[in-house]
Write an enzyme that holds these catalytic residues in place. Structure first.
Site, PDB file in Angstrom:
ATOM      1  N   GLY A 148      12.533 -53.907  20.136  1.00 53.64           N
ATOM      2  CA  GLY A 148      12.272 -52.383  20.476  1.00 53.64           C
ATOM      3  C   GLY A 148      13.613 -51.893  19.883  1.00 53.64           C
ATOM      4  O   GLY A 148      14.449 -52.343  19.398  1.00 53.64           O
ATOM      5  N   CYS A 149      13.294 -50.469  19.542  1.00 50.90           N
ATOM      6  CA  CYS A 149      14.329 -49.594  18.855  1.00 50.90           C
ATOM      7  C   CYS A 149      15.606 -49.268  19.598  1.00 50.90           C
ATOM      8  O   CYS A 149      16.807 -49.790  19.298  1.00 50.90           O
ATOM      9  CB  CYS A 149      13.719 -48.453  18.264  1.00 50.90           C
ATOM     10  SG  CYS A 149      12.690 -47.526  19.742  1.00 50.90           S
ATOM     11  N   TYR A 150      15.448 -48.913  20.789  1.00 47.01           N
ATOM     12  CA  TYR A 150      16.515 -49.063  21.849  1.00 47.01           C
ATOM     13  C   TYR A 150      17.405 -50.338  21.923  1.00 47.01           C
ATOM     14  O   TYR A 150      18.613 -50.058  21.757  1.00 47.01           O
ATOM     15  CB  TYR A 150      16.192 -48.391  23.147  1.00 47.01           C
ATOM     16  CG  TYR A 150      15.929 -46.789  23.200  1.00 47.01           C
ATOM     17  CD1 TYR A 150      16.819 -45.917  22.833  1.00 47.01           C
ATOM     18  CD2 TYR A 150      14.721 -46.454  23.817  1.00 47.01           C
ATOM     19  CE1 TYR A 150      16.508 -44.493  22.941  1.00 47.01           C
ATOM     20  CE2 TYR A 150      14.171 -45.005  23.640  1.00 47.01           C
ATOM     21  CZ  TYR A 150      15.208 -44.071  23.419  1.00 47.01           C
ATOM     22  OH  TYR A 150      14.830 -42.430  23.279  1.00 47.01           O
ATOM     23  N   THR A 152      17.569 -52.727  20.253  1.00 47.11           N
ATOM     24  CA  THR A 152      18.361 -53.010  18.773  1.00 47.11           C
ATOM     25  C   THR A 152      19.649 -52.355  18.718  1.00 47.11           C
ATOM     26  O   THR A 152      20.632 -53.115  18.647  1.00 47.11           O
ATOM     27  CB  THR A 152      17.448 -52.475  17.686  1.00 47.11           C
ATOM     28  OG1 THR A 152      16.387 -53.515  17.581  1.00 47.11           O
ATOM     29  CG2 THR A 152      18.303 -52.940  16.301  1.00 47.11           C
ATOM     30  N   SER A 153      19.476 -51.188  19.165  1.00 46.79           N
ATOM     31  CA  SER A 153      21.014 -50.330  19.069  1.00 46.79           C
ATOM     32  C   SER A 153      22.052 -50.590  20.044  1.00 46.79           C
ATOM     33  O   SER A 153      23.192 -50.784  19.953  1.00 46.79           O
ATOM     34  CB  SER A 153      20.698 -48.699  19.161  1.00 46.79           C
ATOM     35  OG  SER A 153      20.263 -48.353  20.462  1.00 46.79           O
TER      36      SER A 153
END
Lengths: 346, 346, 346, 346
Positions: A148-150, A152-153
């Site tokens: 997921g994008c969140y 990953t960060s």
């Protein structure tokens, strides 16, 4: 030349895959599906592709898709992915799934946050595809669950601190913010221009966002202990980008310079992680359209807290770019192929 | 491998050249100058370049620059360009100048709209670098004057109508609108975020914008008669993009389908002009970050007017992308090298 | 204290009426309807109203609405308005209709551009409510057809030129641009944040936008001859504002100063029209949230054209503010009551 | 009618004061100063004021200003304020200072974060003007130090928790984000449209932002113990608004409903604080242009943390609106005069 299918191309991660793959020298897109728009040229849906993609969108018939491709990206909503992925695997295809369906090691967690899993036996075979954490496993994978994008960060932001056991694992907070493309391309009043523009808000407050358990799974593995975090997502009036501002309590005193040095060393060999010099803090503007994750780390000596700030483009490193990075690794190609584009500035 | 210098890299066209050249397989940037920031790593000025550009910004010493490069892009303000270009040419280098200094055939016109010209003898040697109009001349040029952003959109929009003598040449209007990057990177109150955001305005109304004579020169050549146009630029709260809505009176009746067909044929072989199907109208969003010029043409049967709408990214086809396209042509490379990136959507 | 109903409050003109009326010292909102959200507190739909509007949204039952109010704003889609307006009038209520249903003198024109009219006998009784054109008629009206947003900007921009017969009436062009709120609050992919943001486009090109005949009706009345115009609307990535850039050919030479003087005199007594000094050109930013129409006029001596630029907030002077201005006039109140708010800058 | 001077009107808080005061029924602006633009009509600087403000900007000559006004708003940079405020006070005028110069009880703190104080003897007389914390003291004040924008959002967000001693005071974090108008109207590259747009970033990370000690002073007074907080500001690509997401550890278990109830009761009588129902979370969009502070409170049962989210318009409740609210209180006027405007939506 790899033959590649993009399944579910009517959303933003789909068109982003097509944008990236167009510049990939070793991949050819041989099949593009969209249930909503089957029969239309893909360039009618996305005029940015005109003149470069002549394909017509197809219905999602798994066997036919599999016949046309060596490797398949599923850019479908969760649930829709697990309806077709088993067929692709059975037919010997490698799959990179951008949904949440294969991200959890444990079906119970998936079911608590999503819904009943249709093929839990595949979960042990799926590799959570964050190359900076498990590149070797990705190499051999048949099924990669693209993060997921969140997560990953947040995971990239915390990895060095957790591996070096530098912070108290009980009080981690990630205050994150995303551009609007993260909300998808569905027709909802909430995502209309005039509803989003010129406003900033939190949502999913109180640990209810579905990316929370995904982060916790991965952070726990890194820390080798069970981690619960406080995660608050926000919506920023911009198209792309995620910035996570992550707070941890240092177990022992450290300076900003020391930690910036440690991060630089930790990620020294990584092609897509850029650690800023001590005191530097990233902006999503500098990664927009690129596959980079930029990270800055600062110690607040007054409170003994370390603050890590990480920035990605949610559609690239947070989705389609990372998917192509995974494809490259899985297929023995140079990891950066097709991904060398720098951020569009301004 | 071509050795390339980017002179004047602290503005938006400079960083855009660096972004594009990074993905160019046959060009290596060997020298980057900036008077304001000499001595700093270019990635300090533009963090998007971090990890991919290690160069330090240099002072603009023309002889030293020429020693390092085969081909030189001058991304300087007008006047500053003509101070150094003659030296580059004398030393045998090919130059692509992004300023207005060499765009006019006639020094008098330049001097009326800008200021005294320092080397008018070079004007006859300079080629106005719009490949879709004079590709052959560009091929042999030592000095290419890269077109202005507004003129690129207007000339490409009108070329088929003028060459086919389909419109009254006395009443042409171009109502154009640009993103804010067209205003440059100088520190001015007028270009602050809060001054520009959430507002739309016209400027340079009444034929006073400096791109007017540039358009008129080129349109007159195409029409083989002297053309005066009414040109009104506007400022749009977005980073990139120019849309020109161009009005002409048809000399003889025609349908939208006929003209769309004529445009499609006219630009059929062009790699970077995309004519939309009859009735289609472009958006700058679909060319953002790409080198395309998208064109739609519609006839208003009620008034006998043809309306041409053309869209470009002002920093790509309107500046740095077109400059690289010219470089490719001048150097005998495939015209699209480094320019195959599709628009960043969203 | 006037009792006021807002019928159809779930769209942007509805909530704008509520915003304006909240500061009106002589009006009390006694009824708010919304078919989609009946039963909900209006502040659930629009949290900006929380603490100031306690009302619950009601179903649209015309008789009940009429019982509660002296004057009724219908902020409904076209067709929905003409289904209820006759009842309101029959019950002796005054109506200000924000839809297109009563804007045309001629049912045939309405039917050509919209659909069959359900009560064409009301058209002669309806007054096109542009106070700067027909204030006296508005005063005595029972039914005011509140003008469209684009027509307001174009008619006010052209009125002095047409009344003074200064321009050729055969070649008028209005190139106009609107913020996204003009597209309404319906859930459509086209109006999603990521579809609109960072792009600029034309739409309805070729004389097909429904505001065209509305402008032509009013411009023809002003000119005392039949006028056909070329009108091209554009979409700007911002919430509010319309800017019209209007082109006409002068019948006799005139200077910018002369025309600016003529405009200043023409609109000298108007509370909500501001003519800029000679050479000045307006921005939508300076009228955002206010009821002003700002106008600049410039002569292009090179081409003999006059260019008029007019700016309004499409939701205020282009819709709800003008509606309240009409209410004030109809009810004998000072025309500016509730409308003295200046633009929100920045 | 109060005679009011606005000193330092060329910035965003200055023009916002003029916007608000225009609708204030008991205040007349009698003097407007700007060092940079003295001699110009204020409506040249801010065209939004055209037709409603005829005044010419004056030089800042304190005695002359004092002659013209009963109450003086100083919207100057810090340091510039303390150069003139003593004169105003000596001449018997009441002053509301929007700078940081009089916000600290302790000159040493001011000097540590800003610079040497020129009139520290005034600090004990100045009242920190947050009406929801010390309305009575404001009433009698001659000199009000108008709070900073970030501190307003954080202090109002935390007040009920601290007064009720519900959270651990050692680990408070505020992750806050502001629109760009908070950065002022100075001509800096960093605040150009193209530098800010489409990006989100943190700044002042690690406890170095000057609003930190201001918050700590006020939070410590509320908690009756010394509080050190972790504060991270962010920049959002929008004009207006501050959202603070504040994290605290609950000392005893509590539910979201309980805390929402407690907040609603705490702020029950406040005209400009709106507590959302349990589970609700505010957006800056719903307070844009208004004087409201919207607050939501949520408990994360998984981690035992309470998360408070507060939203204000930084130029209204965070600056000029609060200043007018203070003026009303100081002058015995109804607190909401001139401040009843609802948010501009959209």
């Amino acid at each position: 030349m790899l033959k590649v299918a993009v399944v579910g191309a009517s959303g933003y991660t789909g068109v982003e895959l097509l944008r990236i793959l167009h510049c990939h020298p070793e991949a050819a897109v041989t099949c593009i599906t969209s249930e909503q728009s089957a029969g239309k040229p893909v360039s009618d849906l996305f005029p940015s592709l005109r003149g470069r993609y002549a394909q017509v969108l197809e219905n999602l018939e798994p066997v036919r898709v599999a016949e046309k491709a060596d490797i398949i990206f599923t850019a479908l909503p969760h649930k829709a992915a697990m309806e077709v992925v088993p067929t692709f695997l059975k037919l010997g295809k490698r799959v990179i799934d951008l949904s949440a369906d294969y991200r959890f090691n444990d079906a119970a967690t998936y079911e608590q946050w999503y819904e009943p899993h249709m093929n839990p036996h595949l979960l042990p075979k799926a590799v959570y595809g964050l190359p900076e954490v498990r590149r070797v496993a990705v190499k051999g994978a048949k099924l990669v669950a693209n993060p997921g994008c969140y997560p990953t960060s947040v995971i990239l932001g915390l990895q060095p601190l957790l591996k070096h056991k530098l912070i108290d694992t009980t009080g981690i907070i990630s205050d994150s913010a995303s551009g609007v493309s993260g909300a998808g391309r569905g027709a909802k009043v909430d995502n209309l221009y005039c509803e989003v523009n010129e406003g900033f808000k939190a949502y999913g407050v109180g640990g209810v966002h579905r990316h929370t358990p995904e982060m916790e799974q991965e952070l726990s593995l890194l820390a080798e202990e069970r981690i619960t975090i406080t995660f608050t997502p926000h919506l920023v009036p911009m198209d792309r980008g995620i910035l996570s501002t992550i707070y941890g309590r240092l177990l022992a005193p450290a300076t900003t310079a020391e930690l910036a040095g440690l991060y630089a060393e930790f990620y020294g060999g990584e092609p897509f992680v850029r650690v800023l010099p001590a005191g530097g803090v990233p902006s999503t503007a500098h990664v927009r359209g690129s596959n980079f994750c930029d990270i800055g780390v600062v110690v607040d000596q007054r409170t003994g807290r370390v603050i890590v700030v990480s920035a990605i483009d949610n559609l690239v490193k947070g989705a389609s770019g990372q998917a192509v990075q995974n494809m490259n690794i899985m297929c023995g190609l140079p990891e950066g192929l097709g991904l060398e584009g720098l951020a569009l500035v301004p």
